[in-house]
Design a protein around this motif. Structure first.
Motif, PDB file in Angstrom:
ATOM      1  N   ASN B  79     103.376  63.317  37.259  1.00  0.00           N
ATOM      2  CA  ASN B  79     102.325  62.298  37.407  1.00  0.00           C
ATOM      3  C   ASN B  79     101.267  62.454  36.328  1.00  0.00           C
ATOM      4  O   ASN B  79     100.837  61.476  35.714  1.00  0.00           O
ATOM      5  CB  ASN B  79     101.671  62.415  38.789  1.00  0.00           C
ATOM      6  CG  ASN B  79     102.338  61.528  39.810  1.00  0.00           C
ATOM      7  OD1 ASN B  79     101.960  60.375  39.984  1.00  0.00           O
ATOM      8  ND2 ASN B  79     103.367  62.040  40.465  1.00  0.00           N
ATOM      9  N   LYS B  83     100.672  59.653  33.543  1.00  0.00           N
ATOM     10  CA  LYS B  83      99.427  58.878  33.679  1.00  0.00           C
ATOM     11  C   LYS B  83      98.352  59.270  32.662  1.00  0.00           C
ATOM     12  O   LYS B  83      97.437  58.493  32.413  1.00  0.00           O
ATOM     13  CB  LYS B  83      98.908  58.987  35.116  1.00  0.00           C
ATOM     14  CG  LYS B  83      99.849  58.272  36.097  1.00  0.00           C
ATOM     15  CD  LYS B  83      99.478  58.512  37.538  1.00  0.00           C
ATOM     16  CE  LYS B  83     100.484  57.812  38.450  1.00  0.00           C
ATOM     17  NZ  LYS B  83     100.285  58.144  39.878  1.00  0.00           N
ATOM     18  N   ARG B 104     108.699  56.866  40.887  1.00  0.00           N
ATOM     19  CA  ARG B 104     107.569  56.331  41.662  1.00  0.00           C
ATOM     20  C   ARG B 104     106.271  56.175  40.860  1.00  0.00           C
ATOM     21  O   ARG B 104     105.637  55.120  40.956  1.00  0.00           O
ATOM     22  CB  ARG B 104     107.349  57.175  42.924  1.00  0.00           C
ATOM     23  CG  ARG B 104     108.401  56.879  43.985  1.00  0.00           C
ATOM     24  CD  ARG B 104     108.188  57.692  45.230  1.00  0.00           C
ATOM     25  NE  ARG B 104     109.084  57.242  46.294  1.00  0.00           N
ATOM     26  CZ  ARG B 104     109.195  57.855  47.473  1.00  0.00           C
ATOM     27  NH1 ARG B 104     108.468  58.908  47.735  1.00  0.00           N
ATOM     28  NH2 ARG B 104     110.021  57.388  48.390  1.00  0.00           N
ATOM     29  N   PRO B 105     105.868  57.172  40.085  1.00  0.00           N
ATOM     30  CA  PRO B 105     104.648  56.910  39.287  1.00  0.00           C
ATOM     31  C   PRO B 105     104.815  55.759  38.310  1.00  0.00           C
ATOM     32  O   PRO B 105     103.895  54.943  38.149  1.00  0.00           O
ATOM     33  CB  PRO B 105     104.399  58.237  38.544  1.00  0.00           C
ATOM     34  CG  PRO B 105     105.470  59.166  38.911  1.00  0.00           C
ATOM     35  CD  PRO B 105     106.296  58.564  40.001  1.00  0.00           C
ATOM     36  N   THR B 108     104.876  52.482  40.283  1.00  0.00           N
ATOM     37  CA  THR B 108     103.534  52.174  40.806  1.00  0.00           C
ATOM     38  C   THR B 108     102.640  51.602  39.705  1.00  0.00           C
ATOM     39  O   THR B 108     101.926  50.611  39.921  1.00  0.00           O
ATOM     40  CB  THR B 108     102.897  53.442  41.429  1.00  0.00           C
ATOM     41  OG1 THR B 108     103.767  53.911  42.453  1.00  0.00           O
ATOM     42  CG2 THR B 108     101.527  53.157  42.014  1.00  0.00           C
ATOM     43  N   GLU B 111     103.795  48.109  39.122  1.00  0.00           N
ATOM     44  CA  GLU B 111     103.391  47.191  40.194  1.00  0.00           C
ATOM     45  C   GLU B 111     101.933  46.764  40.038  1.00  0.00           C
ATOM     46  O   GLU B 111     101.559  45.638  40.363  1.00  0.00           O
ATOM     47  CB  GLU B 111     103.599  47.860  41.546  1.00  0.00           C
ATOM     48  CG  GLU B 111     103.517  46.877  42.700  1.00  0.00           C
ATOM     49  CD  GLU B 111     103.553  47.563  44.051  1.00  0.00           C
ATOM     50  OE1 GLU B 111     104.178  47.024  44.950  1.00  0.00           O
ATOM     51  OE2 GLU B 111     102.921  48.630  44.189  1.00  0.00           O
ATOM     52  N   LYS B 112     101.123  47.663  39.503  1.00  0.00           N
ATOM     53  CA  LYS B 112      99.709  47.338  39.268  1.00  0.00           C
ATOM     54  C   LYS B 112      99.529  46.488  38.013  1.00  0.00           C
ATOM     55  O   LYS B 112      98.408  46.157  37.649  1.00  0.00           O
ATOM     56  CB  LYS B 112      98.894  48.630  39.123  1.00  0.00           C
ATOM     57  CG  LYS B 112      98.726  49.391  40.422  1.00  0.00           C
ATOM     58  CD  LYS B 112      97.961  50.691  40.168  1.00  0.00           C
ATOM     59  CE  LYS B 112      97.790  51.479  41.450  1.00  0.00           C
ATOM     60  NZ  LYS B 112      97.284  52.828  41.214  1.00  0.00           N
TER      61      LYS B 112
END
Lengths: 72, 383
Positions: B79, B83, B104-105, B108, B111-112
């Protein structure tokens, strides 16, 4: 006159690295936490004043940035 | 008491070497200071322990000690790596064997609306892999993520070749070494890895609670974004995190006991000649493969020997078979292993997954034979 100087470094990691490098080059140092730093907390190496220049040179040669040197 | 046969080393290695246990208990007994906070002996001893571990990690994988950033585990490491380095509008390529800790990170962030991503087919062959990557790359592609070794099957991505490709094209190369660190050789410099993420508690034999990212040299100039902000004993008057590694990315008290144990775990790994542990695991894996393949109703996924063995049994869900093995004291992991992408690639039953056996340094031939014997016994009893 005090016979020790403090080489202020950016953090404890850099101080630990510096201490090891100096030791490998025959210079004894102690990790210290100097007070009254402009940016707050930090760490440094206390070295005999007679080795100040040699120690600074070794640290800089190994890309360990010196924040400042406190001479007492 | 029933004997435990531990075959779940890909989840976390067990047992831990005696030197790891001695180090952790020794620190708890003799004094556990907070590294990088104070000038008293316990704090400085703790800081020295942490620094030594950074050095060992850098020596094992390449890089500089101060670019080793500690996290709490590999998921936190991934992550952080993802990020702290991606920016709005970036495109990322992830392989089809990635763990959810990468999927998943990335999903996500997508998705944002911050980034976009695509999944590339993973190949073990370097040339095929580069051909596939060239097809998927876009003008906005910033990063390629590669799971070095799958946590489901013995499948290894050609990271040296992908790394060279990333270096030639200026892309950030992230490697998830969760299953390979300590088992397969990894060199961040010769493989041009910009971000190497790993846990301390699997193939490096430390206790749970520590993971790390090795940031490449490029991040001395391209400063990564902070992910967690807080106290770290550096430049306390500033409201912002420092602008240098590792302190920029390490806020809060470090997991000293896990780091100290990891340091001894690395010593343990280094006490074996290179490749010896994997050689032993391959031999035990082949033994289990041979025995299991003689049992009616067993399907093995992938036949390459290694640290892992994935199989299913006709008439059993994976969890049911794992529970039956547990009755015999055998610890394995069933299900999807947090890697739905890899299960899809390797063709395990949809939604159920399979049983994974994962070997470690302390497993014996007797463990391998017991597993095969018990599987046969369970199947015979319930057919």
């Amino acid at each position: 006159m005090n016979t020790e100087i403090t080489i202020v470094l950016r953090s404890v990691t850099h101080a630990m690295k510096g201490k090891k490098l100096l030791y490998q080059n025959g210079i004894r140092s102690i990790v210290v936490k100097p007070s009254h730093l402009e940016e707050g907390c930090g760490y440094g190496l206390s070295v005999s004043a007679s080795y100040a220049d040699a120690a600074a040179e070794i640290l800089e040669k190994n890309n360990i940035r010196i924040v400042k040197i406190i001479r007492f | 008491m029933q004997r435990i046969i531990y075959l779940d080393n890909a989840a976390t290695s067990f047992p831990k070497p005696p030197s790891v246990i001695a180090e952790v208990t020794g620190i708890l007994r003799s004094g556990c200071g907070n590294p990088g906070r104070s000038s008293h002996r316990l704090s400085l001893a703790a800081a020295n322990t942490v620094y030594e571990c950074r050095e060992k990690i850098a020596e094992l994988f390449g890089g500089e000690a101060e670019r080793v950033v500690f996290t709490l585990n590999a998921s936190a490491a991934l992550n952080l790596a993802i990020k702290s380095t991606l920016r709005r509008g970036d495109h990322v390529l992830i392989s089809d064997i990635e763990h959810n800790s990468v999927l998943r990170p990335v999903a996500t962030l997508a998705e944002k609306g911050l980034i976009s991503f695509d999944i590339y087919e993973g190949f073990e062959n370097g040339e095929e892999q580069i051909k596939e990557l060239k097809k998927r790359i876009k003008p906005t592609t910033k990063m390629i993520c590669a799971c070095h070794h799958s946590n489901v099957c013995n499948f290894t991505l050609p990271i040296e070749r992908i790394g060279r490709f990333c270096r030639e094209t200026g892309l950030i190369f992230l490697v998830d070494a969760s299953q390979s660190a300590g088992t397969l050789p990894i060199n961040t410099e010769t493989s041009f890895i910009d971000l190497l993420c790993a846990p301390g508690h699997k193939g490096l034999y430390g206790p749970p609670g520590a993971g790390f990212v090795i940031y490449g040299k490029r991040f001395e100039k391209e400063l990564p974004d902070t992910f967690t902000e807080g106290g770290n004993g550096v430049r306390s008057l500033s409201p912002f995190m420092p602008d240098f590694l590792p302190d920029r990315l390490e806020a809060g008290t470090l997991p000293l006991l896990s780091i100290a144990g990891l340091s001894k775990g690395i010593d343990f790994i280094n006490s074996f000649p290179p490749g010896e542990l994997l050689k032993k695991e391959k031999r035990l894996c082949s033994l289990m493969q041979n025995r299991l393949s003689d049992i009616n109703g067993i399907k093995i996924y992938g036949n390459k020997p290694g640290a892992l063995l994935l199989f299913s049994a006709k008439g059993f869900t994976s969890e049911k078979l794992a529970a039956r093995l547990n009755d015999y004291g055998i610890c394995v992991r069933a299900g999807l292993h947090c890697s739905p992408l890899a299960h899809r690639k390797f063709g395990t039953p949809e939604g159920d997954g399979a049983v994974r056996v994962s070997l470690g340094a302390f497993n014996t031939e007797n463990d391998a034979l017991s597993l095969s014997y018990c599987v046969e016994k369970i199947l015979r009893a319930e057919s």
